[in-house]
Design a protein around this motif. Structure first.
Motif, mmCIF file in Angstrom:
data_model
loop_
_atom_site.group_PDB
_atom_site.id
_atom_site.type_symbol
_atom_site.label_atom_id
_atom_site.label_comp_id
_atom_site.label_asym_id
_atom_site.label_seq_id
_atom_site.Cartn_x
_atom_site.Cartn_y
_atom_site.Cartn_z
ATOM 1 N N SER A 79 0.831 -1.208 0.000
ATOM 2 C CA SER A 79 0.000 0.000 0.000
ATOM 3 C C SER A 79 0.864 1.256 0.000
ATOM 4 O O SER A 79 0.566 2.232 -0.705
ATOM 5 C CB SER A 79 -0.924 0.005 1.227
ATOM 6 O OG SER A 79 -1.807 -1.098 1.191
ATOM 7 N N ILE A 83 0.880 4.190 -2.788
ATOM 8 C CA ILE A 83 0.653 5.596 -2.406
ATOM 9 C C ILE A 83 1.769 6.482 -2.957
ATOM 10 O O ILE A 83 1.508 7.569 -3.494
ATOM 11 C CB ILE A 83 0.561 5.719 -0.871
ATOM 12 C CG1 ILE A 83 -0.734 5.078 -0.365
ATOM 13 C CG2 ILE A 83 0.620 7.183 -0.443
ATOM 14 C CD1 ILE A 83 -0.817 4.982 1.142
ATOM 15 N N GLN A 86 1.368 6.787 -6.746
ATOM 16 C CA GLN A 86 0.246 7.673 -7.061
ATOM 17 C C GLN A 86 0.609 9.119 -6.767
ATOM 18 O O GLN A 86 0.233 10.032 -7.516
ATOM 19 C CB GLN A 86 -0.989 7.258 -6.240
ATOM 20 C CG GLN A 86 -2.292 7.913 -6.670
ATOM 21 C CD GLN A 86 -2.710 7.505 -8.063
ATOM 22 O OE1 GLN A 86 -2.299 6.462 -8.566
ATOM 23 N NE2 GLN A 86 -3.520 8.328 -8.708
#
Length: 285
Positions: A79, A83, A86
């Motif tokens: 994750s 992140i 992104q």
């Protein structure tokens, strides 16, 4: 609780490194009982510091959080990587692979000729912009080199994160024991630093972009897109080549900088420059 090897890290990674990921999973599972033993051992250390009910409740809450983090560590690492990726994509940070197109865009804006943005190297040559075509071709080669370096470092990143995940049961459990808590926290910082390597790439590319922009504004790279003398052309190509070399070197050094900044040591980031140096030595031989 038996864990399976993590997969779907980057395309093809789980195929090429299947045996390595399986070994990491086995190591993780082997360390789980030791994690429990360390957490049990943490009770006497905590009781020695005081037996107030509030302190003990906070200690139990810490153990629960550590156990939860250990169980969900790989999901959290994935994750965090998503992140960061992104963040890099949505914030418009400069990327090394776009350096060549950035050069064309800047030249087009400087000369007031927007059609330059869509021209290829051959198109720039045919339109009489020989210097711009040579500079663009050079930066295109640099962009491909940067993509290769970033891909290599990305594989090193994923290999490092898999190993960091495999030893988390023991190192996370050490956070519960005050004298050794710094070892576990350092491991947490290490994982965060490795996840942030892509931000280091963007910081390096941003500095390169600034050099490129400054050179264009000072008309060192393009002066009306016309070659006056051979010496001017050679000077411009030397400048653009120097900027390109800096881009590749700074991309390689980005992980080292990020580790120094967040952890205080080079850590796994130093493996990339060392691997490239050794590869260069083998090629020379």
């Amino acid at each position: 609780m038996q864990m399976q090897p993590p997969t779907e890290v980057i395309p093809g990674f789980d195929t090429f490194f299947a045996a390595y990921l399986t070994s990491c999973a086995k190591l993780y599972n082997a360390f789980l009982p030791w994690s429990l033993a360390i957490m049990v051992l943490a009770f006497p250390f905590e009781l020695a510091r005081g037996n107030e009910p509030r302190r003990l409740m906070m200690f139990l809450a810490k153990l629960f959080i550590l156990a939860l983090l250990t169980a969900q560590c790989w999901e959290l690492i994935n994750s965090a990587g998503l992140i960061v990726d992104q963040f890099v994509k949505t914030t418009g940070l400069v990327r090394s692979e776009t350096l060549a197109q950035t050069y064309k865009d800047r030249v087009a804006a400087t000369l007031g000729q927007p059609e330059i943005k869509d021209k290829s190297v051959f198109g720039l040559m045919m339109s009489g912009k020989l210097l711009d075509s040579a500079c663009y071709a050079t930066l295109l080669g640099v962009a491909y080199c940067s993509v290769f370096v970033i891909t290599l470092i990305t594989y090193v990143q994923k290999v490092t994160l898999a190993f960091c995940w495999s030893v988390t049961p023991v190192l996370f459990a050490l956070i519960a024991i005050e004298p050794w808590a710094h070892i576990g926290m350092k491991h947490v910082n290490r994982i965060i630093a490795v996840c942030c390597w892509p931000i280091g790439f963007c910081l390096a590319a941003t500095f390169t972009d600034s050099l490129l922009n400054m050179a264009i504004k000072q008309r060192l790279l393009a002066s009306g897109s016309t070659i006056n003398t051979l010496s001017v052309a050679l000077e411009n190509l030397v400048i653009i080549s120097a900027i390109g070399v800096w881009d590749v070197i700074s991309t390689i050094g980005a992980p080292v900088f990020i580790h120094h900044f967040l952890v205080g040591e080079s850590g796994a980031g130093r493996l990339v420059p060392e691997a490239i140096n050794k590869a260069g030595g083998i090629i020379k031989v």
